[in-house]
Design an enzyme around this catalytic site. Structure first.
Site, PDB file in Angstrom:
ATOM      1  CE  LYS A 211      51.216  29.020  31.931  1.00 43.75           C
ATOM      2  NZ  LYS A 211      50.530  29.375  30.692  1.00 43.75           N
ATOM      3  CD  GLU A 217      46.234  39.313  43.010  1.00 45.05           C
ATOM      4  OE1 GLU A 217      47.315  38.804  42.600  1.00 45.05           O
ATOM      5  OE2 GLU A 217      45.630  40.213  42.390  1.00 45.05           O
ATOM      6  N   GLY A 271      46.244  29.784  31.615  1.00 45.01           N
ATOM      7  CA  GLY A 271      45.564  29.738  32.913  1.00 45.01           C
ATOM      8  C   GLY A 271      44.065  29.520  32.770  1.00 45.01           C
ATOM      9  NE  ARG A 272      42.457  33.708  28.195  1.00 44.04           N
ATOM     10  CZ  ARG A 272      43.667  34.275  28.183  1.00 44.04           C
ATOM     11  NH1 ARG A 272      44.310  34.445  29.316  1.00 44.04           N
ATOM     12  NH2 ARG A 272      44.217  34.675  27.057  1.00 44.04           N
ATOM     13  CD  GLU A 357      43.085  36.722  31.811  1.00 42.78           C
ATOM     14  OE1 GLU A 357      43.379  35.520  31.793  1.00 42.78           O
ATOM     15  OE2 GLU A 357      43.163  37.414  32.845  1.00 42.78           O
ATOM     16  CG  HIS A 388      11.888  37.342  39.985  1.00 42.75           C
ATOM     17  ND1 HIS A 388      10.561  37.709  40.083  1.00 42.75           N
ATOM     18  CD2 HIS A 388      11.890  36.030  39.659  1.00 42.75           C
ATOM     19  CE1 HIS A 388       9.791  36.646  39.849  1.00 42.75           C
ATOM     20  NE2 HIS A 388      10.586  35.612  39.585  1.00 42.75           N
ATOM     21  CE  LYS A 497      48.859  40.147  36.907  1.00 46.81           C
ATOM     22  NZ  LYS A 497      49.423  38.949  36.269  1.00 46.81           N
TER      23      LYS A 497
HETATM   24  O1  F6P Z   1      45.002  37.794  35.602  1.00 44.41           O
HETATM   25  C1  F6P Z   1      46.132  37.455  34.907  1.00 44.41           C
HETATM   26  C2  F6P Z   1      46.530  36.034  35.109  1.00 44.41           C
HETATM   27  O2  F6P Z   1      47.788  35.873  34.535  1.00 44.41           O
HETATM   28  C3  F6P Z   1      45.537  35.024  34.530  1.00 44.41           C
HETATM   29  O3  F6P Z   1      45.677  34.867  33.164  1.00 44.41           O
HETATM   30  C4  F6P Z   1      45.866  33.825  35.334  1.00 44.41           C
HETATM   31  O4  F6P Z   1      44.883  32.840  35.223  1.00 44.41           O
HETATM   32  C5  F6P Z   1      45.982  34.429  36.706  1.00 44.41           C
HETATM   33  O5  F6P Z   1      46.627  35.679  36.491  1.00 44.41           O
HETATM   34  C6  F6P Z   1      46.727  33.619  37.718  1.00 44.41           C
HETATM   35  O6  F6P Z   1      48.040  33.361  37.327  1.00 44.41           O
HETATM   36  P1  F6P Z   1      48.900  32.252  38.050  1.00 44.41           P
HETATM   37  O7  F6P Z   1      48.231  30.934  37.838  1.00 44.41           O
HETATM   38  O8  F6P Z   1      50.251  32.313  37.416  1.00 44.41           O
HETATM   39  O9  F6P Z   1      48.956  32.583  39.522  1.00 44.41           O
END
Ligand code: F6P
Length: 530
Positions: A211, A217, A271-272, A357, A388, A497
């Site tokens: 987003k 990452e 995002g979620r 979240e 199990h 972060k």
């Molecule tokens: O973990 C925090 C967060 O902002 C989530 O809410 C989001 O889904 C994720 O990081 C990834 O963010 P982006 O889509 O901006 O890379």
């Protein structure tokens, strides 16, 4: 609402009812009401949902429904659907429901750059995705060497990974089996290394989903993937092997992806809550545009149910209220989601982000510290594996763990007696949890009275998956309103972060930062041993 939630008259009624029903057993509730199963079974779109194995009576349901009313659930719901900026801490609308509205609908949103025709924009992007997905699937879009794309790698994390990864796994029987679809999320180098190890760069397409397009990452994994590609095919290959999904066009361009190959969405999609947006591009590539539209239709089915069904017959509202009942009046700290379908193996993980979240907050939207519990710990594994492993604790442990059991009438792989055996276990577990078993030996006694919701549907189709997702989205929403928290921000992920960025600098330069003695000593151990 705010901390005043606990001062609502319905809250006080519930305190008294919880006291009265401390020892009420589900067994007795069934014995005294032959109509109980029917009374508490709801149909919501294609979902058949049985709430009867809960510690509820008509009085409890009436008080819970009144709590929803007094907390303003209906008003907030209507504000969300209308695009009011209910994400108050970020001054944003919350319009994931607009992602699945029919093209004939209209919704105009006032934005800083003028009015936005939301539904038109949504369908413009869906059409753009469909054109692209069709071209890739039928071989019109080829890689730099002219070969057909046979592997899709989605690079993203959190909401840019969990939704499409979960949904792809859920809908594999509906996917093009000639297309290999993988998901890279973790910054652990193993994730990307394993994902591309056996792939051919000439036939691999990367979708970089972020987003913000600023997530470390995702950008690190995307850079590694780009190097893997360009080492084999040269820098020009990026244009045919990388596309992006983002709200941030300039960062996409800075990364080196042509913005003509970018699929947009908007800041009013959290995002979620984004799997129905362009974030679902990998899913559309896998199952095709028509089935993706069915998936959106399923999300919309439950949006309509949530919007129109009276509170006492509203499935997500009831799920939310039961969660509040156990969290706030019976001290339940966690909630298990137990799908009896291997296709839903990632559904609990997806729900962890969606729920934890959203409602893992301890201040209200007005900034007051709450004096009651909010979001539960969500966890689960597919049955029968869980049986199990951890079901022992659910049956005989000291903690109350409400569970959702999700099952289907028809398997996607009808092999011998497997599915009937699976479902026999499904029904047996909720029966055992509710009714228990008396025994002379305490070790063999099952107290029962463990509450469960049973969710059944005919088959795990794209439409039904959409319905399941929206059911939980709105459950989370209703709970957030009752607890008075803003379910749409996530500041709790920020501190880690910031600190990680500082420490990454120290690891890169081999310098020593200003940390507590434990963290300093651990970093120094790492440097000495890496
Ligand atoms: O973990 C925090 C967060 O902002 C989530 O809410 C989001 O889904 C994720 O990081 C990834 O963010 P982006 O889509 O901006 O890379």
């Amino acid at each position: 609402m705010s901390t005043k939630t606990t001062q609502l008259s319905s809250w006080q009624t519930l305190v008294n009812l919880a006291d009265e029903h401390k020892t009420t057993h589900i067994r007795d509730l069934f014995a005294s009401d032959s109509e109980r199963a029917g009374r508490y079974t709801f149909e919501a779109a294609d979902l058949h949902i049985d709430f009867s194995k809960h510690r509820i009576t008509p009085e409890v349901v009436a008080a819970l429904t009144e709590l929803a009313q007094q907390a303003g659930v209906e008003t907030k719901r209507d504000q969300m659907f209308a695009g009011d900026p209910i994400n108050v801490t970020e001054n944003r609308s919350v319009l994931h429901t607009a992602l699945r509205r029919p093209a004939t609908d209209k919704l105009t949103l006032a934005t800083e750059s003028g009015p936005q025709e939301v539904v038109d924009d949504v369908h413009h992007v869906i059409d753009q995705m469909a054109t692209f997905a069709t071209a890739v699937r039928n071989g019109e879009w080829v890689g730099a060497t002219g070969e057909k794309i046979t592997a899709i790698v989605n690079i993203g994390i959190g909401g840019s990974d969990l939704g499409p990864a979960m949904a792809y796994q859920a809908l594999r029987p509906h996917s093009d089996r000639d297309l290999c679809v993988r998901f890279v999320s973790n910054i652990d180098p193993t994730d990307v290394a394993e994902a591309v190890r056996d792939l051919n760069p000439a036939t691999t397409l990367f979708i970089v989903v972020s987003k913000t397009f600023g997530t470390i990452e995702t950008l690190t994994n995307a850079r590694t993937a780009r190097t893997w590609l360009t080492d084999a095919l040269g820098a020009d290959a990026v244009a045919k092997h990388f596309v992006a999904v983002s709200t941030n066009a300039s960062r996409v361009a800075d990364f080196g992806i042509d913005t003509n190959n970018m699929f947009g969405f908007w800041d009013w999609v959290g995002g979620r809550y984004s799997v129905g947006s362009a974030v679902g591009l990998s899913l559309m590539l896998a199952i095709g545009p028509d089935q993706f539209r069915e998936f959106l239709g399923g999300l919309h089915d439950i949006d309509t149910h949530f919007r129109t069904a009276p509170l006492e017959q509203n499935a997500p509202v009831m799920m939310a209220l039961l969660g509040v009942w156990y969290s706030n009046f019976f001290d339940a700290a966690s909630h298990a989601v137990l799908p009896y379908s291997d296709h839903l193996a990632r559904f609990p993980a997806y729900l962890q982000q969606l729920d934890m979240e959203s409602n893992g907050k301890s201040v209200t939207a007005e900034g007051d510290v709450v004096d009651y519990d909010t979001g539960p710990i969500i966890w689960g594994e597919p049955g029968t594996n869980g049986q199990h492993a951890f079901y022992q604790l659910i049956h005989q442990g000291t903690r109350l763990i409400p569970c959702d059991f999700i099952g289907f009438a028809k398997p996607s792989d009808p092999i011998g007696e497997h599915h009937d055996l699976l479902m026999a276990n499904f029904f047996a577990q909720t029966e055992a949890l509710a009714f228990g078993q008396n025994h002379d030996d305490p070790a063999r006694t099952f107290e029962g009275n463990r509450p469960t919701t049973t969710i059944l549907s005919e088959t795990l189709s794209p439409r039904v998956l959409g319905q399941l997702i929206a059911l939980y989205e709105h459950k989370v929403f209703v709970q957030g309103v009752i607890w008075g928290v803003n379910s749409f921000d996530q500041f709790g992920v920020e501190l880690g972060k910031v600190l990680a960025t500082t420490i990454a600098g120290e690891l890169a330069d081999d310098t020593t930062g200003d940390h507590d003695s434990s963290t300093s000593s651990l970093i120094s151990w790492y440097k000495n041993n890496r």
